[in-house]
Design a protein around this motif. Structure first.
Motif, PDB file in Angstrom:
ATOM      1  N   ASP A  68       0.664  -1.173   0.434  1.00 23.60           N
ATOM      2  CA  ASP A  68      -0.198   0.072   0.023  1.00 23.60           C
ATOM      3  C   ASP A  68       0.757   1.360  -0.060  1.00 23.60           C
ATOM      4  OD1 ASP A  68       0.414   1.785   3.068  1.00 23.60           O
ATOM      5  OD2 ASP A  68      -0.418  -0.685   3.055  1.00 23.60           O
ATOM      6  N   PRO A  69       0.887   2.387  -1.004  1.00 19.90           N
ATOM      7  CA  PRO A  69       1.037   3.799  -0.590  1.00 19.90           C
ATOM      8  C   PRO A  69       2.026   4.088   0.502  1.00 19.90           C
ATOM      9  CG  PRO A  69      -1.309   4.007  -1.054  1.00 19.90           C
ATOM     10  CD  PRO A  69      -1.015   2.688  -0.575  1.00 19.90           C
ATOM     11  N   ILE A  70       1.179   3.639   2.152  1.00 19.21           N
ATOM     12  CA  ILE A  70       2.238   4.262   3.811  1.00 19.21           C
ATOM     13  C   ILE A  70       3.089   3.301   3.403  1.00 19.21           C
ATOM     14  CG2 ILE A  70       1.970   4.191   5.652  1.00 19.21           C
ATOM     15  CD1 ILE A  70      -1.453   5.260   5.691  1.00 19.21           C
ATOM     16  N   ALA A  71       3.193   2.096   3.576  1.00 17.10           N
ATOM     17  CA  ALA A  71       4.063   1.182   2.937  1.00 17.10           C
ATOM     18  C   ALA A  71       5.192   1.174   2.175  1.00 17.10           C
ATOM     19  CB  ALA A  71       3.900  -0.470   2.852  1.00 17.10           C
ATOM     20  N   ARG A  72       4.854   1.561   1.021  1.00 13.88           N
ATOM     21  CA  ARG A  72       5.821   1.813   0.094  1.00 13.88           C
ATOM     22  C   ARG A  72       6.568   3.449   0.686  1.00 13.88           C
ATOM     23  NH1 ARG A  72       5.257   3.930  -5.712  1.00 13.88           N
ATOM     24  NH2 ARG A  72       2.850   4.853  -4.810  1.00 13.88           N
ATOM     25  N   ARG A  73       6.069   4.240   1.055  1.00 13.66           N
ATOM     26  CA  ARG A  73       6.543   5.649   1.017  1.00 13.66           C
ATOM     27  C   ARG A  73       7.805   4.758   2.136  1.00 13.66           C
ATOM     28  NH1 ARG A  73       3.876  10.297   3.478  1.00 13.66           N
ATOM     29  NH2 ARG A  73       3.199   8.270   5.874  1.00 13.66           N
ATOM     30  N   GLU A  74       7.146   4.217   3.011  1.00 13.91           N
ATOM     31  CA  GLU A  74       8.870   3.574   4.067  1.00 13.91           C
ATOM     32  C   GLU A  74       9.578   2.877   3.764  1.00 13.91           C
ATOM     33  OE1 GLU A  74       5.608   1.588   6.737  1.00 13.91           O
ATOM     34  OE2 GLU A  74       5.016   2.998   7.838  1.00 13.91           O
ATOM     35  N   LEU A  75       9.154   1.811   2.187  1.00 10.53           N
ATOM     36  CA  LEU A  75      10.116   1.401   2.281  1.00 10.53           C
ATOM     37  C   LEU A  75      11.007   2.019   1.137  1.00 10.53           C
ATOM     38  CD1 LEU A  75       8.347  -1.875   0.684  1.00 10.53           C
ATOM     39  CD2 LEU A  75       9.969  -1.639   2.204  1.00 10.53           C
ATOM     40  N   TRP A  76      10.543   3.081   0.435  1.00 11.85           N
ATOM     41  CA  TRP A  76      11.833   3.970  -0.182  1.00 11.85           C
ATOM     42  C   TRP A  76      12.449   4.893   1.001  1.00 11.85           C
ATOM     43  CZ3 TRP A  76      13.893   5.293  -4.420  1.00 11.85           C
ATOM     44  CH2 TRP A  76      13.492   4.466  -5.786  1.00 11.85           C
ATOM     45  N   SER A  77      12.295   4.991   1.893  1.00 10.00           N
ATOM     46  CA  SER A  77      13.207   6.172   2.774  1.00 10.00           C
ATOM     47  C   SER A  77      13.990   5.277   3.183  1.00 10.00           C
ATOM     48  CB  SER A  77      11.422   6.404   3.734  1.00 10.00           C
ATOM     49  OG  SER A  77      12.947   6.780   5.467  1.00 10.00           O
ATOM     50  N   ILE A  78      13.997   3.574   3.626  1.00  6.68           N
ATOM     51  CA  ILE A  78      15.090   2.492   3.482  1.00  6.68           C
ATOM     52  C   ILE A  78      15.560   2.417   2.405  1.00  6.68           C
ATOM     53  CG2 ILE A  78      15.368   0.712   4.107  1.00  6.68           C
ATOM     54  CD1 ILE A  78      13.021   0.455   5.789  1.00  6.68           C
ATOM     55  N   VAL A  79      15.302   2.550   1.317  1.00  5.25           N
ATOM     56  CA  VAL A  79      16.133   2.652   0.424  1.00  5.25           C
ATOM     57  C   VAL A  79      16.927   4.183   0.257  1.00  5.25           C
ATOM     58  CG1 VAL A  79      16.185   2.038  -2.065  1.00  5.25           C
ATOM     59  CG2 VAL A  79      14.992   1.007  -0.913  1.00  5.25           C
ATOM     60  N   GLN A  80      16.008   5.313   0.345  1.00  6.05           N
ATOM     61  CA  GLN A  80      17.089   6.419  -0.139  1.00  6.05           C
ATOM     62  C   GLN A  80      18.031   6.452   0.989  1.00  6.05           C
ATOM     63  OE1 GLN A  80      13.477   8.435  -1.141  1.00  6.05           O
ATOM     64  NE2 GLN A  80      13.912   9.234  -2.398  1.00  6.05           N
ATOM     65  N   GLY A  81      17.888   5.935   2.140  1.00  3.14           N
ATOM     66  CA  GLY A  81      18.525   5.741   3.598  1.00  3.14           C
ATOM     67  C   GLY A  81      19.759   5.288   2.875  1.00  3.14           C
ATOM     68  N   LEU A  82      19.977   3.695   2.494  1.00  7.55           N
ATOM     69  CA  LEU A  82      20.825   3.060   1.775  1.00  7.55           C
ATOM     70  C   LEU A  82      21.453   3.718   1.158  1.00  7.55           C
ATOM     71  CD1 LEU A  82      18.920   0.186   1.906  1.00  7.55           C
ATOM     72  CD2 LEU A  82      20.869   0.370   3.422  1.00  7.55           C
ATOM     73  N   ARG A  83      21.210   4.977   0.084  1.00  7.43           N
ATOM     74  CA  ARG A  83      21.950   5.563  -1.145  1.00  7.43           C
ATOM     75  C   ARG A  83      22.997   6.145  -0.646  1.00  7.43           C
ATOM     76  NH1 ARG A  83      18.447   8.680  -5.172  1.00  7.43           N
ATOM     77  NH2 ARG A  83      18.065  10.063  -3.850  1.00  7.43           N
ATOM     78  N   SER A  84      22.187   6.858  -0.050  1.00  5.60           N
ATOM     79  CA  SER A  84      23.369   8.064   1.568  1.00  5.60           C
ATOM     80  C   SER A  84      24.703   7.566   1.943  1.00  5.60           C
ATOM     81  CB  SER A  84      22.447   8.685   2.213  1.00  5.60           C
ATOM     82  OG  SER A  84      21.040   9.344   1.206  1.00  5.60           O
TER      83      SER A  84
END
Length: 579
Positions: free
Chosen positions: A172-188
């Motif tokens: 769902d959109p909320i969990a998708r946003r949370e997953l992307w926050s994790i992914v972008q943190g890994l890129r950082s």
């Protein structure tokens, strides 16, 4: 590029299918930029998962070379495997084990022990917000929580290269946003990420995109570079009243020179072959900037020879069991479902009318699928009134089921049967007589373009083709009511467009459609929506009415995804405070 975490040089890979070999990838050449997010996009059957498995060292190329962190995958991958994380499309969680037990098992498999193991597990539980659920069985988790647990298992050893094969599918959109926050943190943190996705908004967040089609690389560019050639060719079109957005979209599709027309909150977004508008009387055409989605359709729409305008399939002449148009085909009052001490659905009230496309939205675990299963007669309600086609589903569900077509979340196909055998089985289940059965099977193979896949097992079909087959099976008995439970989850964007064109045609013929989806752009195709959260209905109305409910003061009206997130989070916060 020297120093690239992942390089493909002249890579080809094929697979046997019967007496033939299918070429999955052909002459791929690319390298990833260190420390970036690369999106992998393409239609079903483009070769995305095969590319991921080659990069993970699970497959070897027929020819060419795959180099991971400086090591040829044909050699000893032991030294680099601990520095590579891989999350496949169907991650192998053990559903009878708890969150903690799954993490412990994968930590054992990866040889993680002692203090580093304990510290890493605590770090990942915090990162994914799964700490409070350590003792919950994986099988009892929502879709979004399962994906976060799968990601945590892939991150047990902090990787230099992370391979994510559609990590947000069915989320769902909320969990998708949370997953992307994790992914972008890994890129950082310097991790290089290769991520396949069916979401265009996710593609826009990537540093670069690999675009695949039929196993070939069509381009490796930034999203902006893909968009640039389309300047001046994209418009937002509004139609004169009383023309609906679906009617306007269908009209626009038929005009020469228009490549794509899709429904948005403000009207219909159009992609033209050149900068000349194809306006008709009373329409407003507003130029808008191109998006990567437009570039995807521009590059791939014309190349997909298997796609063509679909004709409206024949359906029963008297939808809704002959009920008057003003009478609800589906009537729900005080619907409730309890599993032990858990109340999955509470006091749900709504009506669905003939020829409507009615959307049921909600986060993972909101109660959508439970409600669906009760409506279809697959699950008994604990209490309340539930009528479908004038039949009380609590006492005569078998009568109503004969008038229902149903496509479940998992497609309800038999994987060990081939395409034709699945169709034949469902025709028998629906009680079609031999002559009628032969006619409907011929119709399904032709209308859904399944002839080339007639002898292919359902498990071997690309998701888009599997979805076609599931919908064909559901329509064999010409039902006046169609239930679709996340039917496009994991399906490529072009197949989703084709699917919704079919659904719109069915609704125009008077078929009543009830659908759940996590794609918020699909919610705009619905006439009316219900938004569920924690088993309750917190909002219902047209898409415009739902968006208006989420408006914040004088700020512009949010899009459907933002409206979904705002309304859901407000409701969940209120429930937490009350408890």
């Amino acid at each position: 590029m020297t120093g690239s975490p992942l390089e493909f040089a002249g890579v080809a890979r094929s697979f046997p299918r019967g007496r033939e070999r299918v070429q999955a990838l052909q002459d791929l050449d690319f390298s990833l930029v260190p420390g970036g997010i690369t999106g992998l996009l393409g239609p079903d059957g483009a070769g995305k998962s095969t590319l991921m498995r080659l990069a993970a060292g699970l497959l070897l190329p027929d020819r060419g070379q795959v180099t991971v962190l400086g090591t040829d995958t044909r050699g000893d991958l032991g030294p680099v495997q601990t520095q590579t994380g891989y999350m496949p499309q169907r991650f192998g969680l053990y559903e009878d084990l708890t969150v903690q037990e799954n993490l412990d098992l994968y930590a054992d498999l990866q040889g993680l022990a002692g203090d580093p193991r304990y510290g890493r597990l605590q770090e990942l539980l915090k990162l994914t917000a799964l700490g409070p659920f350590g003792h919950r069985r994986a099988g009892a988790l929502s879709g979004g929580m399962k994906q976060k647990l799968g990601l945590a298992c892939a991150l047990l050893r902090t990787p230099r290269l992370l391979l994510l094969d559609e990590p947000t599918v069915g989320v769902d959109p909320i969990a998708r946003r949370e997953l992307w926050s994790i992914v972008q943190g890994l890129r950082s943190g310097g991790v290089t990420i290769l991520l396949s996705t069916a979401y265009f908004d996710e593609a826009e967040r990537c540093d670069e995109i690999l675009l695949l089609h039929q196993g070939r690389l069509l381009g490796k560019k930034t999203p902006a570079e893909f968009r640039a050639p389309l300047e001046g060719r994209t418009f937002l079109v509004g139609g004169p009243a009383p023309v609906t957005r679906r009617q306007l979209q269908e009209s626009l599709r038929q005009r020469p020179g228009i490549q794509d027309a899709r429904i948005l909150a403000g009207g219909v977004r159009v992609l033209c072959r050149d900068p000349t508008p194809r306006a008709a009387g009373g329409e407003t055409w507003l130029p808008v900037p191109p998006a990567f989605e437009d570039a995807f359709v521009d590059r791939l729409g014309a190349q997909e020879e298997d796609r063509r305008p679909v004709s409206p399939p024949p359906v029963a002449a008297a939808p809704g069991s002959g009920v008057p148009e003003e009478t609800a085909v589906i009537r729900v009052r005080g619907l409730r479902k309890v599993f032990g001490q858990f109340e999955a659905v509470r006091a749900a009230d709504f009506d669905v009318y003939p020829g409507e496309i009615f959307g049921l939205l909600g986060a993972n675990g909101a109660g959508k699928t439970t409600t669906f299963r009760m409506l279809c007669g697959l699950l008994p309600a604990s209490s309340g009134t539930l009528e479908v086609a004038g039949v009380d589903m609590r006492h005569a569900s078998a009568v109503a089921r004969s008038r229902i077509g149903y496509v479940s979340q998992r497609f309800s196909l038999y994987g060990n049967l081939n395409c034709h055998q699945n169709l034949s089985f469902f025709a028998s289940v629906y009680g079609l007589h031999p002559k009628k059965r032969r006619a409907r099977l011929a119709w399904a193979l032709e209308e859904f373009r399944l002839g080339a896949y007639r002898n292919a097992s359902a498990d071997d079909l690309p998701l888009g083709i599997r979805q076609r087959l599931a919908l064909a099976c559901a329509l064999l008995h010409e039902p006046p009511i169609l239930f679709l439970d996340e039917p496009t989850s994991g399906v490529d964007p072009l197949s989703r467009r084709e699917f919704w064109q079919r659904i719109s045609h069915l609704a125009e013929q008077g078929v009543t459609v009830l659908v759940t989806t996590h794609f918020m752009d699909e919610a705009e195709y619905c006439d009316r929506l219900v938004l569920m959260s924690l088993g309750e209905i917190l909002a219902q109305g047209s898409p415009a009415e739902i968006r208006a409910l989420a408006r914040d003061g004088d700020h512009p009206e949010p899009g459907m995804e933002e409206a979904f997130i705002r309304l859901t989070e407000v409701h969940e916060s209120r429930i937490r405070r009350a408890s």
